[in-house]
Design an enzyme around this catalytic site. Structure first.
Site, mmCIF file in Angstrom:
data_model
loop_
_atom_site.group_PDB
_atom_site.id
_atom_site.type_symbol
_atom_site.label_atom_id
_atom_site.label_comp_id
_atom_site.label_asym_id
_atom_site.label_seq_id
_atom_site.Cartn_x
_atom_site.Cartn_y
_atom_site.Cartn_z
ATOM 1 N N ASP A 131 -23.964 -2.671 -51.863
ATOM 2 C CA ASP A 131 -23.603 -1.969 -50.651
ATOM 3 C C ASP A 131 -22.288 -1.236 -50.878
ATOM 4 O O ASP A 131 -21.388 -1.769 -51.486
ATOM 5 C CB ASP A 131 -23.403 -3.022 -49.562
ATOM 6 C CG ASP A 131 -23.477 -2.402 -48.212
ATOM 7 O OD1 ASP A 131 -23.846 -3.092 -47.275
ATOM 8 O OD2 ASP A 131 -23.146 -1.224 -48.082
ATOM 9 N N LYS A 134 -17.076 0.704 -46.118
ATOM 10 C CA LYS A 134 -16.078 -0.194 -45.539
ATOM 11 C C LYS A 134 -16.702 -0.855 -44.315
ATOM 12 O O LYS A 134 -17.854 -1.245 -44.351
ATOM 13 C CB LYS A 134 -14.808 0.601 -45.218
ATOM 14 C CG LYS A 134 -14.104 1.079 -46.493
ATOM 15 C CD LYS A 134 -12.992 2.073 -46.233
ATOM 16 C CE LYS A 134 -13.503 3.485 -46.238
ATOM 17 N NZ LYS A 134 -13.952 3.949 -44.924
ATOM 18 N N THR A 135 -15.943 -1.063 -43.239
ATOM 19 C CA THR A 135 -16.472 -1.646 -42.003
ATOM 20 C C THR A 135 -17.593 -2.645 -42.282
ATOM 21 O O THR A 135 -18.689 -2.560 -41.748
ATOM 22 C CB THR A 135 -17.006 -0.548 -41.068
ATOM 23 O OG1 THR A 135 -16.229 0.634 -41.209
ATOM 24 C CG2 THR A 135 -16.918 -0.988 -39.619
ATOM 25 N N VAL A 181 -6.102 7.724 -45.757
ATOM 26 C CA VAL A 181 -6.326 8.708 -46.810
ATOM 27 C C VAL A 181 -7.613 9.477 -46.541
ATOM 28 O O VAL A 181 -8.474 9.019 -45.788
ATOM 29 C CB VAL A 181 -6.394 8.038 -48.202
ATOM 30 C CG1 VAL A 181 -5.039 7.493 -48.614
ATOM 31 C CG2 VAL A 181 -7.465 6.945 -48.233
ATOM 32 N N ASP A 187 -13.023 11.162 -44.246
ATOM 33 C CA ASP A 187 -12.659 12.222 -43.309
ATOM 34 C C ASP A 187 -11.523 11.849 -42.376
ATOM 35 O O ASP A 187 -11.176 10.680 -42.207
ATOM 36 C CB ASP A 187 -13.863 12.575 -42.431
ATOM 37 C CG ASP A 187 -14.108 11.528 -41.352
ATOM 38 O OD1 ASP A 187 -14.215 10.337 -41.696
ATOM 39 O OD2 ASP A 187 -14.160 11.889 -40.158
#
Ligand code: HPA
Ligand code: MG
Length: 211
Positions: A131, A134-135, A181, A187
């Site tokens: 996978d 993040k999150t 960042v 984004d």
């Protein structure tokens, strides 16, 4: 064998001067420094591909790419895995599925995490997956309900925050300070995804694209 090495970017790392690299002209005033150059990202991603090949041996890999921020990393990582396979006669089948998560507004994480698209992950049953993104906690819980054989998380960046996602992330590209960042598909309100390097936004950039 390929041993695990961590790559830590220190709190006081200012990034490289913009003068050293090329980047889209339209972001000229909007970024402050090149935090991680594209070439470094690519080399590090190739190294992660080595770790993954080592761990998966002859399992096929179901890749669940977390959009939108993970698409560059995912594409490059899968490509390196395939190249390594070709060069070592160890062909793993790689299949890529996509899931879209959204939780950020401006440079702040919001409470509500939206899982958009591809909520039926039953194709994962009995499969080993990598996978990217993040999150991760909420997503992992969701993924586990489909009972994959093995779940591994690859994240290009892990931030040093009090509840670091590091323990959830099996393959870490860079551990970085807790700062915002952009670039390489990351984004700020949908801007900067087309930047190849990972960069720090300038004050001007932050104001210009604020919602
Ligand atoms: N940049 C862009 N998107 C993000 C970040 C970040 O630093 N952290 C979490 N989502
Ligand atoms: Mg985002």
């Amino acid at each position: 064998g390929v041993g695990w090495e961590r790559e830590t970017i220190k709190d006081d790392w200012p990034g490289y001067s913009l003068d050293l690299f090329t980047y889209p002209e339209h972001y000229h005033d909007d970024i402050e420094s090149v935090y991680i150059p594209h070439g470094v990202i690519m080399n590090r991603t190739e190294r992660l591909a080595h770790y993954i090949m080592n761990d998966f041996q002859d399992d096929n890999i179901m890749v669940l790419c977390v959009l939108k921020g993970g698409y560059k990393f995912c594409a490059d990582l899968v490509e390196f895995i395939k190249i390594l396979g070709r060069n070592s006669n160890k062909y793993l089948e790689t299949r890529v599925e996509f899931i879209r998560l959204k939780s950020y507004l401006n440079d702040q994480s919001t409470e509500d995490l939206h899982i958009i698209g591809c909520q039926d992950l039953s194709f994962l049953r009995g499969k080993a997956i990598v996978d990217t993104g993040k999150t991760m906690k909420a997503l992992l819980k969701h993924v586990e309900t489909f009972e994959p054989k093995m779940v591994k998380v690859a994240g290009l960046l892990v931030k040093r925050v009090p509840n670091m996602a590091e323990s959830l992330t099996d393959y870490v590209g860079f551990e970085i300070p807790n700062r915002f960042v952009v670039g390489y598909a990351l984004d700020y309100n949908e801007y900067f995804r087309d930047l190849n390097h990972i960069c720090v936004i300038s004050r001007t950039g932050k104001m210009k694209y604020k919602i």
